[in-house]
Design an enzyme around this catalytic site. Structure first.
Site, PDB file in Angstrom:
ATOM      1  N   GLU A  70      31.942  39.841  38.646  1.00  0.00           N
ATOM      2  CA  GLU A  70      31.086  38.685  38.345  1.00  0.00           C
ATOM      3  C   GLU A  70      31.792  37.363  38.619  1.00  0.00           C
ATOM      4  O   GLU A  70      31.244  36.481  39.285  1.00  0.00           O
ATOM      5  CB  GLU A  70      30.634  38.723  36.888  1.00  0.00           C
ATOM      6  N   ASP A  90      31.848  43.586  35.091  1.00  0.00           N
ATOM      7  CA  ASP A  90      31.508  42.409  34.290  1.00  0.00           C
ATOM      8  C   ASP A  90      32.544  42.346  33.171  1.00  0.00           C
ATOM      9  O   ASP A  90      32.502  43.165  32.245  1.00  0.00           O
ATOM     10  CB  ASP A  90      30.099  42.530  33.712  1.00  0.00           C
ATOM     11  N   ILE A  92      33.132  40.322  30.663  1.00  0.00           N
ATOM     12  CA  ILE A  92      32.507  40.133  29.353  1.00  0.00           C
ATOM     13  C   ILE A  92      31.012  39.977  29.572  1.00  0.00           C
ATOM     14  O   ILE A  92      30.545  38.920  29.997  1.00  0.00           O
ATOM     15  CB  ILE A  92      33.047  38.900  28.597  1.00  0.00           C
ATOM     16  N   ASP A  93      30.258  41.020  29.324  1.00  0.00           N
ATOM     17  CA  ASP A  93      28.800  40.926  29.392  1.00  0.00           C
ATOM     18  C   ASP A  93      28.331  40.441  28.027  1.00  0.00           C
ATOM     19  O   ASP A  93      28.455  41.157  27.028  1.00  0.00           O
ATOM     20  CB  ASP A  93      28.193  42.285  29.737  1.00  0.00           C
ATOM     21  N   THR A  95      28.734  36.679  27.461  1.00  0.00           N
ATOM     22  CA  THR A  95      29.691  35.583  27.261  1.00  0.00           C
ATOM     23  C   THR A  95      29.192  34.569  26.235  1.00  0.00           C
ATOM     24  O   THR A  95      29.969  34.037  25.437  1.00  0.00           O
ATOM     25  CB  THR A  95      29.991  34.878  28.602  1.00  0.00           C
ATOM     26  N   ASP A 225      25.812  43.617  35.562  1.00  0.00           N
ATOM     27  CA  ASP A 225      25.216  43.812  34.241  1.00  0.00           C
ATOM     28  C   ASP A 225      24.658  45.217  34.076  1.00  0.00           C
ATOM     29  O   ASP A 225      24.549  45.720  32.957  1.00  0.00           O
ATOM     30  CB  ASP A 225      24.063  42.811  34.009  1.00  0.00           C
TER      31      ASP A 225
END
Length: 282
Positions: A70, A90, A92-93, A95, A225
């Site tokens: 990402e 990702d 940190i999905d 954020t 995601d």
């Protein structure tokens, strides 16, 4: 026959746990928050740190593999899915959740071969400022807990008995927000039992896999995601579908994940599609 990619899956678990520790430590401290595509699309130094850590480790171990991250894409790299083994990350999905310390965050690691998702994602859910590892609970094949979809739509064709999950998305363009709200209204007025959302696509999809929600739909998200959690849904017995009712396309930026094809098709009939640029388009 042994899974030739089992080693990659095991390595993904190890990396996700390491990344989760970084998340747990970082959530205690002040954050340097930056804006990406909109005031609701955020990134932190921790997102960038974790992605760099993951990509560096994977590239060292599997130098011939391809990568989609990402934050790398946000920095200008292309998002191209080929037949070669590809890691889709990702860091940190969720954020925005992370920034606000809202306790639902995912570290999502997906792996595709021949453009098909092969390796499961792993999640970390920070709780009470310190965090609790969800690795194993959310992963279907961990050997610790078998996930299974809900039985709502296996026992009845009625969408009225369902609990759905979705998000408002990060776009604040009035025309997009109008469609998002209109879709919510259409589904609520069927009526259904309710709609929930915890602020991360990966966790929402895992709620479907865990059987506590019947379906998830969203438009405007990205391949990173969906790649990790998508296979968790299917291996728990669920289905993935495009919001048009057609086959799921990882690069389309839209998805329905449901406990049955019947429910997914019913949702697709109700919602208006938001025009989006694909992840693999310039």
């Amino acid at each position: 026959m042994a899974d030739p990619w089992q080693e990659c899956m095991d390595y993904a678990v190890t990396l996700a746990r390491q990344a989760g520790e970084v998340v747990r430590e970082a959530i205690k401290n002040e954050m340097n928050v930056m804006i990406k595509s909109s005031p609701a699309d955020l990134v932190t130094a921790t997102d960038q740190k974790i992605e760099k850590m993951l990509l560096s480790s994977i590239k060292e171990k599997y130098p011939s593999h391809s990568f989609i991250g990402e934050e790398s894409v946000a920095a200008g790299e292309k998002s191209i899915l080929t037949d070669s083994p590809t890691w889709i990350i990702d860091p940190i999905d969720g954020t925005t959740n992370f920034v606000h310390r809202f306790p639902f965050v995912a570290v999502s690691i997906g792996f595709t071969v021949n453009k098909k998702v092969s390796v499961k994602g792993d999640l970390e859910r920070p709780e009470s400022g310190r965090g609790q590892s969800m690795v194993g609970k959310w992963r279907v094949c961990s050997g610790t807990q078998k996930l299974a979809i809900s039985k709502t739509q296996q026992n009845t064709i009625y969408i009225t008995k369902s609990l759905l999950v979705t998000e408002f998305g990060s776009s604040r363009a009035p025309e997009t927000v109008k469609i998002v709200l209109s879709n919510l209204e259409k589904l609520l007025c069927i009526p259904i039992h309710g709609i929930r959302g915890v602020g991360t696509a990966a966790v929402n999809m895992c709620l479907v896999a865990a059987g506590v929600a019947d379906a998830y739909y969203e438009m405007g998200i990205h391949c990173w995601d969906m790649a990790g959690a998508g296979i968790i849904v299917t291996e728990a017995g669920g289905v993935l579908m495009d919001v048009t009712g057609g086959p799921f396309d990882l690069m389309s930026r839209r998805i329905i994940a449901a406990n049955s094809k019947t429910l997914a098709e019913r949702i697709a009939k109700e919602i208006q599609v938001i025009p989006l640029q694909r992840d693999d388009e310039e």
